[in-house]
Design a protein around this motif. Sequence first.
Motif, short mmCIF file in Angstrom:
data_model
loop_
_atom_site.label_atom_id
_atom_site.label_comp_id
_atom_site.label_asym_id
_atom_site.label_seq_id
_atom_site.Cartn_x
_atom_site.Cartn_y
_atom_site.Cartn_z
N LEU A 175 -3.78 9.38 9.64
CA LEU A 175 -4.18 9.34 8.23
C LEU A 175 -5.57 9.93 8.05
O LEU A 175 -6.46 9.78 8.90
CB LEU A 175 -4.15 7.90 7.71
N SER A 214 3.81 8.62 4.47
CA SER A 214 3.86 7.49 5.39
C SER A 214 5.06 7.65 6.32
O SER A 214 6.18 7.89 5.86
CB SER A 214 3.99 6.17 4.63
N ALA A 242 -5.51 -1.52 2.35
CA ALA A 242 -4.21 -1.07 2.83
C ALA A 242 -3.83 -1.78 4.13
O ALA A 242 -2.66 -2.15 4.34
CB ALA A 242 -4.21 0.44 3.03
N CYS A 276 4.63 7.60 0.13
CA CYS A 276 3.23 7.98 0.30
C CYS A 276 2.35 6.75 0.32
O CYS A 276 2.72 5.68 -0.21
CB CYS A 276 2.78 8.90 -0.84
N HIS A 277 1.17 6.90 0.89
CA HIS A 277 0.18 5.84 0.89
C HIS A 277 -0.55 5.82 -0.45
O HIS A 277 -0.80 6.86 -1.05
CB HIS A 277 -0.85 6.06 2.01
N ASP A 278 -0.90 4.64 -0.89
CA ASP A 278 -1.71 4.51 -2.10
C ASP A 278 -3.13 5.00 -1.81
O ASP A 278 -3.65 4.83 -0.69
CB ASP A 278 -1.76 3.06 -2.56
N GLY A 333 0.78 -1.23 0.00
CA GLY A 333 0.00 0.00 0.00
C GLY A 333 0.81 1.27 0.00
O GLY A 333 0.27 2.34 0.31
N LEU A 334 2.09 1.20 -0.37
CA LEU A 334 2.96 2.37 -0.37
C LEU A 334 3.57 2.57 -1.75
O LEU A 334 3.73 1.63 -2.53
CB LEU A 334 4.08 2.23 0.66
#
Length: 909
Positions: free
Chosen positions: A242, A370, A220, A211-213, A182-183
């Motif tokens: 988040l 992240s 995630a 970054c996070h998807d 998820g990154l």
Amino acid sequence: MDDLERTRPAQRSGYGSEGYKLTLHANFFELCIPRGLLLYRYHIAFTYDEKTPEISKSLCSNLIMSMIEEHFSDYVGGIVTDGKQNIISKHKLLPGVYTTQQDRSSYELSLKLTGTLLMSDLLNQLETSGEVLPNTRYTPVEHIQALNIILGHYPKFSRHILSPTSNSHFALDTQRISLVAGLHILRGLSLTVRAAQTRLLCNARLVHTICHDECPLDYAMISFIRENGPNMAKLAGFLRGLRIEPTHLPRLRSGRARIKRIAGLAMPEDGDKNTHLPVISRFAAGPKDVLFYRESKAPASQAEVAVTENGSKKRKRAALEGMVSVYEYFRAVYGIEIQDSSLPVLNVGSPSNPSYMPPQVCWLLPNQLSRAPLTAVQTQRLSNICTRNNHDGATNLGRELSRILGSGDSTRESNLENFGLAVARDMITVPGRVLKSPAVIYRDKCNANVRSGAWSSHGVKVGENFRCSRWTFLRITYASTVDKRALDDRSLDRTIEMLYCKMKELGLDIGNFWHPGLRVSLNDKGHVGKGADPLAGALERFTELSHRSPLSLLLVILPRYDEHLYSRIKMLCDIKKGIRNVCVIESKLARANGQFLANLALKINMKLGGMNQLLDESSLGLIGDGRTMVVGVDVTHPSSGRLYPKLPSVAAMVASVGPLLGQWPGMMHVQPAGQEIVPTIGSLLQSRLRVWQAANNEALPENILVYRDAVADRQYQGILDVELLDMRKACREVYHAKSRCRTEEDRLPRITVVLVGKRHHARFTLSTTKTERFHRREQKQDKNPVAGTVVDRGVTDGQMWDFYLQSHAAPRGIAHPAHYIVIFDEIFSGTSESRESPTDAIQRLTYNMCYLVGRSTNAASICPAVFYADLLCSRGRCYLTELLRQGELETGSTELNLHKNVRDTMFYT
């Protein structure tokens, strides 16, 4: 203290001339500004009332821009802001209170003029070539800050650029590189205006962020658990802070999404401000195990049972009252059946006033950084990607810079052009010099073959060692974990025998191995709980064996890298028991080769009091006569986003005890979190002077050369006003009791303080001349200069005495030079004993000392004084982490009292 009475930072004492010359590219671009440019600086303040919610960073930026567009529309092109509290304008604005609207809420902003900045003052000061003008500030901080705001305005308020900090900018329309779980990775630039000799420069360096998807939150979370295991504490750290959009709720009337921020996972302690406490069976409970109280808002006879479709703006209230589970609530009210009830419930309110939501109805918003720790696989992948991108992007740095600054944006005029600023398209070139590498010597005056900052320890013996009577190992395993890579007893004995032979080969005077060693089995949490502690029991067993037959060293074999277990071992061995120890991970020991065992043996020799490699007396300059003590100082702070925000900062000092610079015992102090200046540095220095006395027949050093981990520019004066003053006071107390000289000046040692910068963005690469191509073939590298490259012209400060030194060879990526700033000097400039220039003397001495870091056979990237001080700070952080876990930490009053058996050794290496 009056400004005129303050100690001024040292001025540059000429330029170096040693070494052969070469031309380098530097990641700096010349910045041209109009000499007559006059800027007005304003401060923004927000007027609050009790009903006004706290203003977030993004809302603050939006409000400032709204105020500028609404009230100063005629001057928009000539106004920039940092989005926090500063406005820079080339037009004079009317101070006062201005009102602006945002989401049907009204806000008042107070605008106040704080000063005017004439750029000719800055340019005139740069053109003095290092001369400090009378009655002026040493560094034009306000001018540089204003130029940084102008440069950062366009990327900060551009929709296609992410600017998490004031000087880091990442283009969102570039290709994103997946980091799994998820990154993803974004590539961008770090931009900073620097005042150099006679000119202004824009420093641009390629940087990467994680970054996070943008995806469903449950996806995630599942990806994170798959990569990191079912550790809910790690998952909570991954999710905390988040921003998510609830998919079961309609959008606002304005069309904007309802944004929620994750406070954490559901916990049994939640809701202490609620009349009816929620019922939560355990930490990170699922939706069926989280119950909250739901009040009735209608008479019982009018209770509704009908429910409208998901997403409707109007819905009837379901007939649910009293304690209701999150699972039942979402099924009854929204018609949502939660399929996977094993995922923990989120708290999107606060711990005292929680609001619960299952992850299945949350959408993770894009472009969020992240801060969660990476796995070993992710770290390796990130390193490979950054290395490749840094090499590929170095040649296109000018194009990336133009894009970030908006020079090629045809839709709007660049704010640089509005202010008359221009940034060159090509990197500058600077002159560099390569210093000669020193001769590395081992026992019996055996010289190592140094090549590109590295050498081999094969066939040589350590310079000096101390007797180790007997030694053994402590093997730690986890009771519930079976590792296929673990060593069996026969393989372990064979590996221990190989290590013993390698230590003998390197000349360590080490006694026989005590067989069969110690073994302890822990649970997966490192035995956290009540009852007997098997780890402490094993160490007590070692102490008992030492009383019967002397044991000098304990080799601790860890099942895997575990920060908690490592901290506990170091706490028990260094503070509680006084056991000299070396930790090694079993999987690395299982595949150990000769080089790995040699490096391990070198660490063991240092912990036992020995010296590994040495330098000849001519390479050490004034240190070789035994009258100069070299000191290293560093401060470490609690990391942001970690699970231990209550940790204080740790200040550490190490110091040499003789002219060979082989041993650096140290001491630590605890101070308030985030405090960089060390107010107790005097007591630290006194402890090091007493150790020097004990090792030098009660003599005290005539010179004290301090290498201090660098601080921010604004804290330079604090180093002189607080730390230097305290060190001088400490010397007066110690030297007054020892010396019988006639005057106080004769008693006190000469002091030089050098700041060592590691976190800067200056990089140098070789040009394409014939000489540089030869160096590339010598190093088998494409861009990096050879080890020993020094730069003190072109990009260095026009007034400070500073230089860049790349003392190491970088086989991968772009080499990171160290930045040395001589902030105060009484040794090199204050004596005429040597005919060489002070600049050449300190540059050559600093470079040569980088070959004395005894843990490896490579020149270090920074001098050993700061290198070892940094290691000691890290060890202090281990102790504090363990004390906090045990509930014994009192912030600001904790003392790290080392056991007498390890106190004056290099236990921290």
